[in-house]
Design a protein around this motif. Sequence first.
Motif, short mmCIF file in Angstrom:
data_model
loop_
_atom_site.label_atom_id
_atom_site.label_comp_id
_atom_site.label_asym_id
_atom_site.label_seq_id
_atom_site.Cartn_x
_atom_site.Cartn_y
_atom_site.Cartn_z
N THR A 38 4.84 8.63 23.64
CA THR A 38 5.03 10.08 23.45
C THR A 38 4.22 10.59 22.28
N ARG A 39 4.28 9.88 21.16
CA ARG A 39 3.52 10.31 19.99
C ARG A 39 2.02 10.21 20.24
N LEU A 40 1.61 9.17 20.97
CA LEU A 40 0.19 9.05 21.29
C LEU A 40 -0.28 10.21 22.14
N LEU A 41 0.58 10.66 23.06
CA LEU A 41 0.24 11.82 23.89
C LEU A 41 -0.01 13.04 23.01
N TRP A 42 0.84 13.29 22.04
CA TRP A 42 0.65 14.42 21.15
C TRP A 42 -0.60 14.26 20.29
N VAL A 43 -0.83 13.06 19.80
CA VAL A 43 -2.03 12.81 18.98
C VAL A 43 -3.29 13.01 19.80
N ALA A 44 -3.33 12.44 21.00
CA ALA A 44 -4.52 12.56 21.84
C ALA A 44 -4.76 14.00 22.26
N THR A 45 -3.68 14.71 22.59
CA THR A 45 -3.82 16.11 23.00
C THR A 45 -4.32 16.96 21.84
N THR A 46 -3.75 16.76 20.66
CA THR A 46 -4.17 17.52 19.48
C THR A 46 -5.63 17.22 19.13
N TYR A 47 -5.98 15.95 19.17
CA TYR A 47 -7.36 15.55 18.86
C TYR A 47 -8.34 16.19 19.84
N THR A 48 -8.03 16.12 21.13
CA THR A 48 -8.92 16.69 22.14
C THR A 48 -9.05 18.20 21.99
N ALA A 49 -7.93 18.85 21.70
CA ALA A 49 -7.96 20.31 21.52
C ALA A 49 -8.81 20.69 20.32
N LEU A 50 -8.69 19.94 19.22
CA LEU A 50 -9.49 20.23 18.03
C LEU A 50 -10.98 20.03 18.30
N VAL A 51 -11.31 18.99 19.05
CA VAL A 51 -12.72 18.76 19.40
C VAL A 51 -13.26 19.90 20.26
N LEU A 52 -12.45 20.38 21.20
CA LEU A 52 -12.88 21.50 22.04
C LEU A 52 -13.10 22.76 21.20
N VAL A 53 -12.21 23.00 20.24
CA VAL A 53 -12.40 24.16 19.35
C VAL A 53 -13.68 23.99 18.54
N ALA A 54 -13.93 22.79 18.04
CA ALA A 54 -15.15 22.54 17.27
C ALA A 54 -16.39 22.71 18.14
N LEU A 55 -16.31 22.29 19.41
CA LEU A 55 -17.43 22.47 20.32
C LEU A 55 -17.71 23.95 20.56
N ALA A 56 -16.65 24.72 20.76
CA ALA A 56 -16.83 26.16 20.97
C ALA A 56 -17.45 26.82 19.74
N PHE A 57 -16.99 26.43 18.56
CA PHE A 57 -17.53 27.00 17.34
C PHE A 57 -19.00 26.61 17.16
N ALA A 58 -19.32 25.33 17.43
CA ALA A 58 -20.70 24.87 17.28
C ALA A 58 -21.61 25.56 18.29
N ALA A 59 -21.12 25.77 19.50
CA ALA A 59 -21.93 26.41 20.53
C ALA A 59 -22.26 27.86 20.16
N THR A 60 -21.33 28.55 19.51
CA THR A 60 -21.60 29.94 19.12
C THR A 60 -22.41 30.04 17.84
N SER A 61 -22.39 28.98 17.03
CA SER A 61 -23.11 29.04 15.75
C SER A 61 -24.53 28.46 15.84
N VAL A 62 -24.65 27.27 16.41
CA VAL A 62 -25.97 26.64 16.48
C VAL A 62 -26.55 26.67 17.88
N GLY A 63 -25.70 26.88 18.90
CA GLY A 63 -26.18 26.91 20.28
C GLY A 63 -26.26 25.53 20.88
N LEU A 64 -26.58 25.49 22.18
CA LEU A 64 -26.64 24.23 22.90
C LEU A 64 -27.95 23.49 22.64
N SER A 65 -29.06 24.20 22.64
CA SER A 65 -30.38 23.56 22.53
C SER A 65 -30.97 23.79 21.15
N GLN A 66 -31.89 22.87 20.78
CA GLN A 66 -32.59 23.01 19.51
C GLN A 66 -33.63 24.11 19.58
#
Length: 287
Positions: free
Chosen positions: A259-287
């Motif tokens: 149960t705790r692993l489920l919460w940890v994995a879900t929280t971790y994945t959600a944070l990574v998705l938020v970071a991806l969205a922020f990076a995509a709007t700030s630096v973009g997908l391509s160089q």
Amino acid sequence: MASLRRRRPPVTSDAPPEEAGDDSAAARVDSAVSTEVEERPDVEEGETTSRSLRDLTPVLLVRAAHPRQAIGTALALTVAAALAGRPNRELLLIFGTVVVGQSVLGWFNDLIDRERDARHLAKGKPIADGRLDPGTAWFALAVGVFVLVPLAIANGINAGLSYLLAVGIAVLGSWIWIRKGFFSWVPWAASFALYPAFLSYGGFGGQDNGAPPEVLITVLAGALGIGVHLLRALWGLVPDNADGWTYLPLRLGIRLGATRLLWVATTYTALVLVALAFAATSVGLSQ
């Protein structure tokens, strides 16, 4: 008792009264059963039809392809491409490529794990439970590969090679010994890290119209692969532990609890998705 016997209706049959009563009871039972069957023909016919449809080979092949994972991954990459401004024809090509690639992975996974899945009575595994012939699944996999290669290259040479390499890494990751040990997360991270290159280099008709992906996006995509690995492994921790696996999700599950692993994995994945969205709007997908 004598008066009761005098009031019974006379038996017109030649058989003794007891036998006539038995025949009458049997007739009433047969009549009741016939009436019940007549009142429920649609239900029984519908159930039989539903079972027969579920056992059709095309339906079983779809189930063995892990359709939810295939469509979910395809939709995620298609949405990412849409947010990056790709035209509609390229979005359709991306979606089709990823659905075929993920289906190939699903068939391969169920084929190599069919004995293990059968031993653990895994649900939703038509190859393991004998309803889908392994030879049919291998044929579908081969056809899928022949379709996948030109589909991937149609996105552009560099994009296609990136996606084919991602699929190849995922195949190795579900086959070789590394899946059972601590470094089981490595193929997931490497495969997901190639998705930005598939999107960034992508074009249409085999033309490369893009540029290399941003390093930050690539790193975050690899981190997302680890999160997906943790989430998907949660539902198989018990049989994996019974088979003596020592991979990362199982170690974390033993230490933290499922149960705790489920919460940890879900929280971790959600944070990574938020970071991806922020990076995509700030630096973009391509160089």
